[in-house]
Write a protein that holds these residues in place. Structure first.
Motif, PDB file in Angstrom:
ATOM      1  N   LEU A   1      -9.661  -2.775   8.471  1.00  0.00           N
ATOM      2  CA  LEU A   1      -8.442  -3.137   9.192  1.00  0.00           C
ATOM      3  C   LEU A   1      -8.538  -2.711  10.659  1.00  0.00           C
ATOM      4  N   SER A   2      -9.079  -1.536  10.918  1.00  0.00           N
ATOM      5  CA  SER A   2      -9.202  -1.089  12.315  1.00  0.00           C
ATOM      6  C   SER A   2     -10.095  -2.038  13.107  1.00  0.00           C
ATOM      7  N   ARG A   3     -11.157  -2.524  12.485  1.00  0.00           N
ATOM      8  CA  ARG A   3     -12.038  -3.484  13.166  1.00  0.00           C
ATOM      9  C   ARG A   3     -11.320  -4.817  13.391  1.00  0.00           C
TER      10      ARG A   3
ATOM     11  N   LEU B   1      -9.024   2.485  -0.306  1.00  0.00           N
ATOM     12  CA  LEU B   1      -8.061   2.413   0.791  1.00  0.00           C
ATOM     13  C   LEU B   1      -8.681   2.881   2.107  1.00  0.00           C
ATOM     14  N   SER B   2      -9.499   3.923   2.065  1.00  0.00           N
ATOM     15  CA  SER B   2     -10.134   4.364   3.313  1.00  0.00           C
ATOM     16  C   SER B   2     -11.085   3.291   3.835  1.00  0.00           C
ATOM     17  N   ASP B   3     -11.777   2.603   2.936  1.00  0.00           N
ATOM     18  CA  ASP B   3     -12.620   1.470   3.353  1.00  0.00           C
ATOM     19  C   ASP B   3     -11.767   0.362   3.969  1.00  0.00           C
ATOM     20  N   TYR B   4     -10.653   0.060   3.309  1.00  0.00           N
ATOM     21  CA  TYR B   4      -9.739  -0.969   3.812  1.00  0.00           C
ATOM     22  C   TYR B   4      -9.263  -0.612   5.226  1.00  0.00           C
TER      23      TYR B   4
ATOM     24  N   THR C   1      -8.184  -4.178  -6.517  1.00  0.00           N
ATOM     25  CA  THR C   1      -8.668  -5.537  -6.238  1.00  0.00           C
ATOM     26  C   THR C   1      -7.972  -6.141  -5.025  1.00  0.00           C
ATOM     27  N   VAL C   2      -6.682  -5.880  -4.867  1.00  0.00           N
ATOM     28  CA  VAL C   2      -5.949  -6.383  -3.698  1.00  0.00           C
ATOM     29  C   VAL C   2      -6.602  -5.872  -2.410  1.00  0.00           C
ATOM     30  N   LEU C   3      -6.961  -4.602  -2.379  1.00  0.00           N
ATOM     31  CA  LEU C   3      -7.617  -4.038  -1.202  1.00  0.00           C
ATOM     32  C   LEU C   3      -8.978  -4.692  -0.966  1.00  0.00           C
ATOM     33  N   GLU C   4      -9.743  -4.861  -2.032  1.00  0.00           N
ATOM     34  CA  GLU C   4     -11.072  -5.463  -1.910  1.00  0.00           C
ATOM     35  C   GLU C   4     -10.984  -6.903  -1.394  1.00  0.00           C
ATOM     36  N   THR C   5     -10.053  -7.662  -1.930  1.00  0.00           N
ATOM     37  CA  THR C   5      -9.886  -9.056  -1.506  1.00  0.00           C
ATOM     38  C   THR C   5      -9.488  -9.127  -0.037  1.00  0.00           C
TER      39      THR C   5
ATOM     40  N   ILE D   1       0.843  -1.199   0.000  1.00  0.00           N
ATOM     41  CA  ILE D   1       0.000   0.000   0.000  1.00  0.00           C
ATOM     42  C   ILE D   1       0.879   1.251   0.000  1.00  0.00           C
ATOM     43  N   GLN D   2       1.945   1.245   0.805  1.00  0.00           N
ATOM     44  CA  GLN D   2       2.861   2.395   0.813  1.00  0.00           C
ATOM     45  C   GLN D   2       3.503   2.592  -0.558  1.00  0.00           C
ATOM     46  N   ASP D   3       3.871   1.508  -1.215  1.00  0.00           N
ATOM     47  CA  ASP D   3       4.426   1.607  -2.571  1.00  0.00           C
ATOM     48  C   ASP D   3       3.405   2.238  -3.516  1.00  0.00           C
ATOM     49  N   CYS D   4       2.148   1.811  -3.406  1.00  0.00           N
ATOM     50  CA  CYS D   4       1.100   2.394  -4.245  1.00  0.00           C
ATOM     51  C   CYS D   4       0.910   3.873  -3.957  1.00  0.00           C
TER      52      CYS D   4
END
Length: 183
Positions: free
Chosen positions: A164-166, A157-160, A92-96, A60-63
């Motif tokens: 992730l926080s949950r 990413l904000s959704d991810y 797609t990586v984030l969604e998966t 994600i940081q690379d993106c």
């Protein structure tokens, strides 16, 4: 090579492509906020609870560096060498990953208050900076060309980061505090 160039001492900076603009330009604010987000993601990545997620958080940081390069490029003067670009596969990586985490979480039935554990709070801060970056990039896109995948990536990413926080809350066995509106 010296880090300081003194070329920005009068409030101007250079875009990729050479054009100089004010450091207060919306484009600079947008990619500066993406840079801030990247730092928050680094802090989230460094949390012990995220040991198994380090590789994805680094990706994600690379993106986000790719997004920053896109936003730092003068749309009127593209460089001769190709710059990296956000791809549909990055979204797609984030969604998966969200789907995988969500399958292990209790159903969300109310708004969740940020907090519950310091590590979770860092993730919520990253999420809110991501939302700000998204707003700035959308504003920029209203007056200048922005790759639509950049906006889509920041939105996802904000959704991810929320999911992730949950998941971090669950992994840390911390309390997930739901918002109870005043009556």
């Amino acid at each position: 090579m010296k880090i300081y160039t003194k070329t920005g001492d009068k409030g101007q900076t250079g875009l990729i492509g050479g054009r100089r603009v004010s450091k207060a330009d919306l484009r600079i604010d947008a990619y500066g906020t993406v840079d801030e987000l990247n730092s928050w993601i680094g802090l989230v990545r460094d949390q012990p609870v995220n040991t198994t997620r380090k590789a994805l958080l680094k990706e994600i940081q690379d993106c986000l560096f790719t997004v920053g390069a896109e936003l730092a490029t003068d749309p009127a003067k593209r460089p001769k060498q190709a710059l990296p670009a956000i791809r549909t596969a990055d979204v797609t990586v984030l969604e998966t990953s969200m789907d995988d985490m969500d399958a292990e979480l209790p159903e969300l039935r109310a708004f969740v208050l940020p907090g519950g554990h310091e590590s979770v709070s860092f993730c919520h801060l990253a999420r809110t900076v991501c939302r700000r970056a998204e707003r700035l990039v959308i504003s920029l896109s209203e007056s200048s060309m922005v790759d639509p995948l950049v906006i889509q990536y920041l939105n996802r990413l904000s959704d991810y980061l929320f999911v992730l926080s949950r998941k971090m809350t669950q992994d840390l066995q911390a309390e997930e505090v739901v918002w109870k509106p005043r009556t």
